[in-house]
Scaffold this active site. Structure first.
Site, short mmCIF file in Angstrom:
data_model
loop_
_atom_site.label_atom_id
_atom_site.label_comp_id
_atom_site.label_asym_id
_atom_site.label_seq_id
_atom_site.Cartn_x
_atom_site.Cartn_y
_atom_site.Cartn_z
N LYS A 38 0.80 -1.23 0.00
CA LYS A 38 0.00 0.00 0.00
C LYS A 38 0.83 1.28 0.00
O LYS A 38 0.35 2.32 -0.43
CB LYS A 38 -0.94 0.01 1.21
N GLY B 220 -0.21 0.20 10.98
CA GLY B 220 0.18 -0.20 9.62
C GLY B 220 -0.77 0.44 8.62
O GLY B 220 -1.43 1.45 8.93
N1 LIG Z 1 -11.55 -5.49 6.44
C1 LIG Z 1 -10.88 -4.74 5.58
O1 LIG Z 1 -11.46 -4.11 4.67
C2 LIG Z 1 -9.39 -4.60 5.70
C3 LIG Z 1 -8.73 -3.60 5.00
C4 LIG Z 1 -7.34 -3.50 5.15
C5 LIG Z 1 -6.65 -4.39 5.97
N2 LIG Z 1 -7.35 -5.36 6.62
C6 LIG Z 1 -6.65 -6.28 7.53
O2 LIG Z 1 -5.95 -5.51 8.50
C7 LIG Z 1 -4.84 -6.25 9.00
C8 LIG Z 1 -3.60 -5.35 9.00
O3 LIG Z 1 -3.29 -5.01 7.67
P1 LIG Z 1 -2.22 -3.86 7.34
O4 LIG Z 1 -2.28 -3.62 5.88
O5 LIG Z 1 -2.38 -2.71 8.26
O6 LIG Z 1 -0.84 -4.62 7.70
P2 LIG Z 1 0.56 -3.95 8.09
O7 LIG Z 1 0.72 -2.64 7.41
O8 LIG Z 1 1.57 -5.01 7.88
O9 LIG Z 1 0.44 -3.67 9.67
C9 LIG Z 1 0.36 -4.74 10.56
C10 LIG Z 1 -0.02 -4.21 11.94
O10 LIG Z 1 -0.14 -5.35 12.82
C11 LIG Z 1 0.80 -5.22 13.90
N3 LIG Z 1 1.34 -6.53 14.24
C12 LIG Z 1 1.71 -7.50 13.38
N4 LIG Z 1 2.19 -8.57 14.09
C13 LIG Z 1 2.11 -8.23 15.40
C14 LIG Z 1 2.43 -8.92 16.60
N5 LIG Z 1 2.94 -10.16 16.58
N6 LIG Z 1 2.21 -8.28 17.77
C15 LIG Z 1 1.71 -7.04 17.79
N7 LIG Z 1 1.37 -6.34 16.69
C16 LIG Z 1 1.57 -6.94 15.50
C17 LIG Z 1 1.88 -4.30 13.37
O11 LIG Z 1 2.56 -3.74 14.47
P3 LIG Z 1 4.10 -3.24 14.29
O12 LIG Z 1 4.00 -1.92 13.62
O13 LIG Z 1 4.58 -3.15 15.70
O14 LIG Z 1 4.80 -4.28 13.47
C18 LIG Z 1 1.04 -3.30 12.57
O15 LIG Z 1 0.41 -2.37 13.41
C19 LIG Z 1 -4.71 -7.47 8.09
O16 LIG Z 1 -5.27 -8.57 8.76
C20 LIG Z 1 -5.56 -7.10 6.87
O17 LIG Z 1 -6.09 -8.24 6.22
C21 LIG Z 1 -8.69 -5.47 6.52
#
Ligand SMILES: NC(=O)c1ccc[n+]([C@@H]2O[C@H](COP(=O)([O-])OP(=O)(O)OC[C@H]3O[C@@H](n4cnc5c(N)ncnc54)[C@H](OP(=O)(O)O)[C@@H]3O)[C@@H](O)[C@H]2O)c1
Length: 272
Positions: free
Chosen positions: A71, A132
């Site tokens: 993204k 994120g």
């Molecule tokens: N429903 C919808 O329309 C929609 C839309 C977009 C995304 N999503 C979902 O949202 C989720 C996040 O997506 P994203 O694009 O934001 O991913 P991303 O940019 O990779 O961000 C991941 C987030 O999760 C945290 N995280 C990951 N592993 C962790 C752990 N072991 N302990 C604590 N925090 C952890 C990260 O924290 P750190 O910064 O500390 O690594 C960060 O805040 C995904 O499951 C995605 O499928 C859903």
């Protein structure tokens, strides 16, 4: 659905991407409106991302959804950015307008609409956990709609950066989160709860309070560990399905020019 020489192609780009649910949602919408469109899922490796974006122009795809982890990285390959995508610093939608690639962000719209089905956001205290791509867009949306936003994240540096970028409150790290009970709406925007990390929640149970609104953005599964715990505590829950649906409706209109057939798209998502 009949594919022929006039079929217009839309797609999603992410890595990995074989559990994507947007093809189900968008293709159901195209079929319901009898549009000669098809939506596919692709998973280019990081080293091929630029080629994939060039391919949108080269092959004339009409619209593309961008998901994790591209993204932010994708922005450098686009011709133009919508103001909101620029403010958020992340793109989840690309429109190909006569070979000009324009980046948008519809995640914030999806989150806002999903929550506003239950309550107004204005003047509410909103906790966003996760800084994120999803967290950024949701925090932006909550602020835009008049919420008082508190951002929490495992990596404090990212939370601090987002708080300053959006001029919202810095909540803290996950330890600080354990003390945060003074909120109206709480959103889990981390990937904890999603496949393969499905049997736990990052939100401490002691801050799940009866009547409060708890949203989990997870797509796979919809009914996460957090959603089940929140329901046990008689919270009002919102799953990632609603956010996906409403952000997808915005994309549908952008790609086709038609209002999305929301009910059909939702029915097809529920079955996944
Ligand atoms: N429903 C919808 O329309 C929609 C839309 C977009 C995304 N999503 C979902 O949202 C989720 C996040 O997506 P994203 O694009 O934001 O991913 P991303 O940019 O990779 O961000 C991941 C987030 O999760 C945290 N995280 C990951 N592993 C962790 C752990 N072991 N302990 C604590 N925090 C952890 C990260 O924290 P750190 O910064 O500390 O690594 C960060 O805040 C995904 O499951 C995605 O499928 C859903």
């Amino acid at each position: 659905m009949k594919i022929n020489a006039h079929t217009i192609l839309c797609a999603s780009l992410a890595y990995p991407n074989r559990t994507a649910k947007s093809p189900i949602m968008h293709n159901a919408g195209f079929e319901a409106l009898d549009l000669n469109y098809v939506y596919m899922a692709f998973e280019p490796e990081k080293k091929y991302l630029k080629n994939a974006i060039d391919g949108i122009r080269g092959l004339g795809l009409k619209g593309v959804s961008i998901s994790k982890p591209y993204k932010e990285e994708v922005i450098q390959y686009l011709d133009e950015l919508d103001k909101t995508a620029e403010d958020i610093g992340a793109v989840n939608t690309i429109l190909n307008r006569e070979n000009k690639l324009i980046g948008y962000n519809s995640d914030w719209i999806g989150a806002v609409k999903a929550i506003e089905e239950k309550t107004s956001i204005k003047n509410k205290k909103v906790v966003v956990v996760g800084a994120g791509g999803a967290g950024k867009a949701i925090a932006y949306g909550m602020k835009y709609r008049g919420g008082q936003v508190f951002i929490y994240n495992r990596a404090m540096e990212k939370a601090r950066k987002l708080a300053s970028q959006l001029n919202i409150n810095l909540g803290g790290d996950l330890e600080e989160l354990q003390k945060m009970k003074d909120y109206d709406i709480l959103v889990n925007a981390t990937s904890i709860g999603s496949y393969p990390d499905t049997n736990r929640s990052i939100i401490p149970e002691n801050i799940l309070i009866e009547g409060r609104i708890i949203m989990d953005v997870a797509i796979n599964p919809w009914h996460t560990f957090l959603i089940k715990k929140a329901q046990e505590m008689n919270c009002q829950t919102i799953t990632g399905l609603k956010m996906l649906l409403f952000q997808g409706a915005f994309q549908f209109k952008l790609f086709t020019g038609y209002e999305a057939p929301i009910k059909v798209m939702e029915r097809n998502l529920v079955q996944t």
